[in-house]
Design a protein around this motif. Structure first.
Motif, mmCIF file in Angstrom:
data_model
loop_
_atom_site.group_PDB
_atom_site.id
_atom_site.type_symbol
_atom_site.label_atom_id
_atom_site.label_comp_id
_atom_site.label_asym_id
_atom_site.label_seq_id
_atom_site.Cartn_x
_atom_site.Cartn_y
_atom_site.Cartn_z
ATOM 1 N N GLY A 10 0.806 -1.221 0.000
ATOM 2 C CA GLY A 10 0.000 0.000 0.000
ATOM 3 C C GLY A 10 0.843 1.278 0.000
ATOM 4 O O GLY A 10 2.070 1.239 -0.122
ATOM 5 N N PHE A 11 0.149 2.377 0.151
ATOM 6 C CA PHE A 11 0.747 3.716 0.091
ATOM 7 C C PHE A 11 1.860 3.894 1.138
ATOM 8 O O PHE A 11 2.991 4.302 0.818
ATOM 9 C CB PHE A 11 -0.407 4.708 0.307
ATOM 10 N N VAL A 169 -4.126 11.828 8.504
ATOM 11 C CA VAL A 169 -4.206 11.774 7.032
ATOM 12 C C VAL A 169 -2.786 11.925 6.469
ATOM 13 O O VAL A 169 -2.119 12.936 6.692
ATOM 14 C CB VAL A 169 -5.114 12.886 6.474
ATOM 15 N N VAL A 170 -2.328 10.898 5.763
ATOM 16 C CA VAL A 170 -0.944 10.868 5.301
ATOM 17 C C VAL A 170 -0.817 11.620 3.978
ATOM 18 O O VAL A 170 -1.546 11.331 3.014
ATOM 19 C CB VAL A 170 -0.450 9.413 5.152
ATOM 20 N N ALA A 177 -4.812 10.537 0.386
ATOM 21 C CA ALA A 177 -5.902 11.494 0.223
ATOM 22 C C ALA A 177 -5.553 12.615 -0.764
ATOM 23 O O ALA A 177 -6.406 13.077 -1.531
ATOM 24 C CB ALA A 177 -6.246 12.100 1.580
ATOM 25 N N LEU A 178 -4.279 13.009 -0.760
ATOM 26 C CA LEU A 178 -3.886 14.147 -1.596
ATOM 27 C C LEU A 178 -4.075 13.852 -3.084
ATOM 28 O O LEU A 178 -4.521 14.717 -3.848
ATOM 29 C CB LEU A 178 -2.414 14.473 -1.302
ATOM 30 N N ALA A 179 -3.747 12.634 -3.476
ATOM 31 C CA ALA A 179 -3.885 12.255 -4.886
ATOM 32 C C ALA A 179 -5.331 12.425 -5.345
ATOM 33 O O ALA A 179 -5.597 12.752 -6.507
ATOM 34 C CB ALA A 179 -3.435 10.813 -5.090
ATOM 35 N N VAL A 269 -13.804 11.700 6.445
ATOM 36 C CA VAL A 269 -12.488 11.879 7.049
ATOM 37 C C VAL A 269 -11.983 13.308 6.852
ATOM 38 O O VAL A 269 -11.302 13.852 7.712
ATOM 39 C CB VAL A 269 -11.474 10.880 6.443
ATOM 40 N N VAL A 270 -12.316 13.911 5.724
ATOM 41 C CA VAL A 270 -11.881 15.307 5.546
ATOM 42 C C VAL A 270 -13.010 16.312 5.750
ATOM 43 O O VAL A 270 -12.756 17.488 5.970
ATOM 44 C CB VAL A 270 -11.179 15.546 4.186
ATOM 45 N N LEU A 271 -14.263 15.872 5.696
ATOM 46 C CA LEU A 271 -15.367 16.826 5.907
ATOM 47 C C LEU A 271 -15.604 17.085 7.398
ATOM 48 O O LEU A 271 -16.028 18.167 7.781
ATOM 49 C CB LEU A 271 -16.660 16.310 5.269
ATOM 50 N N ASP A 272 -15.382 16.082 8.222
ATOM 51 C CA ASP A 272 -15.523 16.247 9.670
ATOM 52 C C ASP A 272 -14.231 15.736 10.279
ATOM 53 O O ASP A 272 -14.034 14.534 10.327
ATOM 54 C CB ASP A 272 -16.645 15.358 10.245
#
Ligand code: NDP
Length: 306
Positions: A10-11, A169-170, A177-179, A269-272
């Motif tokens: 994985g990442f 968040v990595v 998430a950034l991708a 995960v990014v909205l809240d």
């Protein structure tokens, strides 16, 4: 070190394997798919690497000094009821299997350390609270997943040093998430996702890999350790920096619906978010390469452009 790693393909795992291999440690990739792993870790670049599908996990773990457990179905997808269930059961299944294999070994050949992933989702979400390793768990689905995931890892034999890393968040190249967020930024000319007030507890890929690496080799790393950078930011600030480094001024809020379209319910995960501090890592003297999100993003985007 000889290290067996689930989720090695994985990442985060890929970078961890590269680091360990570059430092001449022995790596066993514990995977569901040999062919996929052989593509990711070709023998010419990773001489000596061992790739093990489930029936061979036992032999790999038996020969290892440490185990890293990263496997699980990605959460950034659309959550059908089946997927939602699999987000939890994939993690519990792999963790239980690893724990059983470790516990069944005779004392003399048992690995001495297990570094097991969990997530800042453990704390639930809040715009006002600050969470450290002592904080109680939240009451949403991801908090429940993390509690059970950690509870499973805690069943490891008491002689094995267990480090539970609650990962934020990595941020890194080529994944995570950034991708998924960058293309949205390009379409909407940047801008906060959701209200922008939510907290974003991030960590640079290099730092999470260093933290896991350190936890493998340093006996003081024990118990729960938050894997987040020292300075979480509100999401609007994160987006402003991302807009700047991408040359896209952050004007328009990216609508929730667009984010949900690419991230599905995993968008929560990014909205809240939650504001999580790495209190233990600091006590342990861990040195972060990236403490500020602007520097982290700058380095990632410049590597991408290079
Ligand atoms: P990835 O999604 O990139 O990789 C996870 C690995 O898990 C895959 O390579 C795969 O390995 C294995 N896997 C995938 N689906 C399943 C399944 N259904 N059953 C069993 N194994 C599966 O994860 P990351 O590297 O991003 O993260 C590693 C861990 O850290 C994850 O558990 C994640 O939840 C956690 N984490 C990550 C964060 C992030 O921002 N990246 C944040 C917080 C926590 P293979 O195909 O070889 O078996």
């Amino acid at each position: 070190l000889t290290v067996s790693i689930t989720g090695a393909t994985g990442f985060i795992g890929r970078r961890l394997v590269q680091r360990l291999h570059a430092d001449n440690h022995s790596v066993h990739v514990l995977t569901r798919s040999r062919s996929k792993s052989e593509l990711i870790f070709p023998v010419k670049d990773f001489p000596g690497i061992v790739i093990a599908e489930e029936p061979q996990w036992k032999d790999s773990i038996q020969g290892s000094t440490g185990v890293v457990n990263l496997a699980g179905l990605p959460i950034s997808t659309r959550w059908s009821p089946e997927i939602k269930k699999e987000i939890k059961t994939s993690r519990i299944r792999v963790t239980s299997k690893v724990i059983d294999l470790i516990n069944d070994l005779p004392d003399a050949v048992r690995p001495t350390v297990l570094v097991s992933a969990t997530a800042v989702g453990y704390y639930g979400t809040s715009e006002t609270q600050i969470f450290d390793e002592q904080s109680p768990s939240g009451n949403d689905y991801l908090a429940e997943v993390c509690r059970e995931w950690e509870g499973t890892a805690l069943k490891v034999n008491k002689d094995v040093r267990l480090a539970l890393v609650r990962i934020g968040v990595v941020l890194g190249n080529d994944g995570g998430a950034l991708a998924k967020m960058i293309p949205l930024f390009m379409v909407f000319a940047g801008g906060p996702l959701g209200s922008g007030k939510q907290w974003f507890s991030w960590i640079h890929l290099d730092d999470i890999v260093n933290l896991i690496y350190e936890a493998l080799s340093n006996p003081s790393y024990k118990g729960v350790i938050n894997g987040t950078a020292p300075n979480p930011v509100r999401f609007a600030e994160m987006c402003e920096h991302l807009g700047n480094v991408l040359g896209r001024p952050s004007w328009l809020p990216v609508p929730d619906f667009a984010l949900k379209a690419v991230l599905g319910e995993g968008a929560s995960v990014v909205l809240d978010g939650q504001r999580v501090l790495p209190v233990r890592a600091k006590e342990l003297g861990f040195s972060f390469k990236y403490s500020y999100v602007r520097d982290a993003l700058r380095s990632i985007i410049s590597q991408k452009a290079a």
